[in-house]
Design a protein around this motif. Structure first.
Motif, mmCIF file in Angstrom:
data_model
loop_
_atom_site.group_PDB
_atom_site.id
_atom_site.type_symbol
_atom_site.label_atom_id
_atom_site.label_comp_id
_atom_site.label_asym_id
_atom_site.label_seq_id
_atom_site.Cartn_x
_atom_site.Cartn_y
_atom_site.Cartn_z
ATOM 1 N N MET A 126 11.666 -4.994 163.911
ATOM 2 C CA MET A 126 12.202 -3.987 163.013
ATOM 3 C C MET A 126 13.397 -4.514 162.232
ATOM 4 O O MET A 126 14.254 -3.755 161.810
ATOM 5 C CB MET A 126 12.593 -2.723 163.780
ATOM 6 N N GLY A 127 13.450 -5.811 162.002
ATOM 7 C CA GLY A 127 14.595 -6.396 161.315
ATOM 8 C C GLY A 127 14.801 -5.870 159.909
ATOM 9 O O GLY A 127 15.897 -5.461 159.540
ATOM 10 N N GLY A 128 13.757 -5.896 159.091
ATOM 11 C CA GLY A 128 13.890 -5.419 157.717
ATOM 12 C C GLY A 128 14.156 -3.930 157.657
ATOM 13 O O GLY A 128 15.055 -3.470 156.952
ATOM 14 N N TYR A 129 13.385 -3.162 158.412
ATOM 15 C CA TYR A 129 13.616 -1.720 158.463
ATOM 16 C C TYR A 129 15.023 -1.446 159.003
ATOM 17 O O TYR A 129 15.734 -0.582 158.503
ATOM 18 C CB TYR A 129 12.571 -1.015 159.338
ATOM 19 N N GLY A 130 15.432 -2.210 159.997
ATOM 20 C CA GLY A 130 16.772 -2.049 160.555
ATOM 21 C C GLY A 130 17.862 -2.306 159.529
ATOM 22 O O GLY A 130 18.892 -1.629 159.521
ATOM 23 N N ALA A 131 17.647 -3.269 158.634
ATOM 24 C CA ALA A 131 18.628 -3.541 157.577
ATOM 25 C C ALA A 131 18.709 -2.353 156.621
ATOM 26 O O ALA A 131 19.810 -1.910 156.273
ATOM 27 C CB ALA A 131 18.258 -4.817 156.835
ATOM 28 N N TYR A 132 17.551 -1.824 156.201
ATOM 29 C CA TYR A 132 17.559 -0.641 155.334
ATOM 30 C C TYR A 132 18.275 0.518 156.033
ATOM 31 O O TYR A 132 19.106 1.199 155.454
ATOM 32 C CB TYR A 132 16.136 -0.190 154.991
ATOM 33 N N ARG A 133 17.929 0.732 157.283
ATOM 34 C CA ARG A 133 18.467 1.889 158.011
ATOM 35 C C ARG A 133 19.963 1.744 158.286
ATOM 36 O O ARG A 133 20.711 2.714 158.189
ATOM 37 C CB ARG A 133 17.709 2.068 159.319
ATOM 38 N N THR A 134 20.397 0.563 158.656
ATOM 39 C CA THR A 134 21.820 0.351 158.922
ATOM 40 C C THR A 134 22.630 0.639 157.666
ATOM 41 O O THR A 134 23.667 1.314 157.719
ATOM 42 C CB THR A 134 22.066 -1.079 159.418
ATOM 43 N N PHE A 135 22.174 0.143 156.526
ATOM 44 C CA PHE A 135 22.872 0.436 155.281
ATOM 45 C C PHE A 135 22.824 1.935 154.983
ATOM 46 O O PHE A 135 23.831 2.528 154.595
ATOM 47 C CB PHE A 135 22.279 -0.344 154.114
ATOM 48 N N TYR A 136 21.679 2.545 155.167
ATOM 49 C CA TYR A 136 21.506 3.974 154.896
ATOM 50 C C TYR A 136 22.501 4.811 155.705
ATOM 51 O O TYR A 136 23.084 5.762 155.194
ATOM 52 C CB TYR A 136 20.065 4.379 155.226
ATOM 53 N N GLU A 137 22.692 4.446 156.958
ATOM 54 C CA GLU A 137 23.563 5.231 157.834
ATOM 55 C C GLU A 137 25.044 4.925 157.638
ATOM 56 O O GLU A 137 25.892 5.774 157.923
ATOM 57 C CB GLU A 137 23.150 5.027 159.288
ATOM 58 N N THR A 138 25.389 3.730 157.167
ATOM 59 C CA THR A 138 26.796 3.349 156.986
ATOM 60 C C THR A 138 26.978 2.563 155.692
ATOM 61 O O THR A 138 27.423 1.412 155.713
ATOM 62 C CB THR A 138 27.283 2.518 158.191
ATOM 63 N N PRO A 139 26.680 3.157 154.545
ATOM 64 C CA PRO A 139 26.710 2.404 153.286
ATOM 65 C C PRO A 139 28.093 1.891 152.895
ATOM 66 O O PRO A 139 28.192 0.887 152.185
ATOM 67 C CB PRO A 139 26.178 3.403 152.258
ATOM 68 N N ASP A 140 29.134 2.526 153.344
ATOM 69 C CA ASP A 140 30.483 2.094 152.973
ATOM 70 C C ASP A 140 30.917 0.807 153.667
ATOM 71 O O ASP A 140 31.915 0.209 153.287
ATOM 72 C CB ASP A 140 31.495 3.196 153.290
ATOM 73 N N ARG A 141 30.179 0.383 154.662
ATOM 74 C CA ARG A 141 30.538 -0.819 155.412
ATOM 75 C C ARG A 141 29.961 -2.097 154.817
ATOM 76 O O ARG A 141 30.318 -3.185 155.248
ATOM 77 C CB ARG A 141 30.074 -0.689 156.857
ATOM 78 N N TYR A 142 29.052 -1.975 153.843
ATOM 79 C CA TYR A 142 28.328 -3.144 153.347
ATOM 80 C C TYR A 142 28.364 -3.226 151.835
ATOM 81 O O TYR A 142 28.393 -2.206 151.151
ATOM 82 C CB TYR A 142 26.867 -3.105 153.820
ATOM 83 N N THR A 143 28.319 -4.438 151.325
ATOM 84 C CA THR A 143 28.271 -4.642 149.880
ATOM 85 C C THR A 143 26.865 -4.967 149.402
ATOM 86 O O THR A 143 26.628 -5.015 148.199
ATOM 87 C CB THR A 143 29.221 -5.777 149.453
ATOM 88 N N GLY A 144 25.950 -5.188 150.308
ATOM 89 C CA GLY A 144 24.583 -5.488 149.920
ATOM 90 C C GLY A 144 23.669 -5.557 151.122
ATOM 91 O O GLY A 144 24.120 -5.514 152.273
ATOM 92 N N VAL A 145 22.380 -5.640 150.826
ATOM 93 C CA VAL A 145 21.359 -5.686 151.870
ATOM 94 C C VAL A 145 20.367 -6.794 151.548
ATOM 95 O O VAL A 145 19.839 -6.848 150.432
ATOM 96 C CB VAL A 145 20.590 -4.347 151.968
ATOM 97 N N ALA A 146 20.127 -7.679 152.512
ATOM 98 C CA ALA A 146 19.107 -8.718 152.386
ATOM 99 C C ALA A 146 17.966 -8.382 153.338
ATOM 100 O O ALA A 146 18.201 -8.129 154.523
ATOM 101 C CB ALA A 146 19.684 -10.086 152.726
#
Length: 117
Positions: A1-21
């Motif tokens: 679930m790496g890719g889905y996990g990246a989408y979801r982590t950003f979705y839940e805490t967007p202020d913590r990240y500047t981008g998603v790979a």
């Protein structure tokens, strides 16, 4: 679930990240595995507003048998429509794996450097 996990982590805490790979990520994996339990399905427009103004780099192999290429292709279009900046790379000759093509890797490293600054 790496890719889905990246989408979801950003979705839940967007202020913590500047981008998603995301490399060969499935946009609705948790909802497919556990239907009806409230997991985000990023192919549904209702979940995409948080991605507006964010930066993505997405890679997918067209021969991926674990995660259908068409799902990522659909999500990329939806992310762009929602106002996300997306760099999208497709390798016609590979399956479910991270990129190995030198040009794609160079672009990824440049994206990382630009996104971190």
């Amino acid at each position: 679930m790496g890719g889905y996990g990246a989408y979801r982590t950003f979705y839940e805490t967007p202020d913590r990240y500047t981008g998603v790979a995301v490399f060969s990520g499935h946009p609705s994996l948790a909802e497919e595995y556990f239907p009806g339990m409230g997991h985000p399905d990023f192919l549904k427009d209702a979940y995409l507003a948080k991605f507006s103004g964010s930066n993505f780099i997405i890679f997918h192999g067209r021969k991926d048998r674990n995660t259908q290429f068409e799902l990522t292709d659909e999500l990329v279009a939806k992310l762009k429509n929602a106002g996300a900046g997306v760099k999208y790379y497709v390798d016609e000759n590979v399956g479910h794996r991270p990129p190995r093509d030198e040009e794609i890797l160079e672009s990824y490293y440049r994206w990382l450097a630009d996104t971190i600054e």
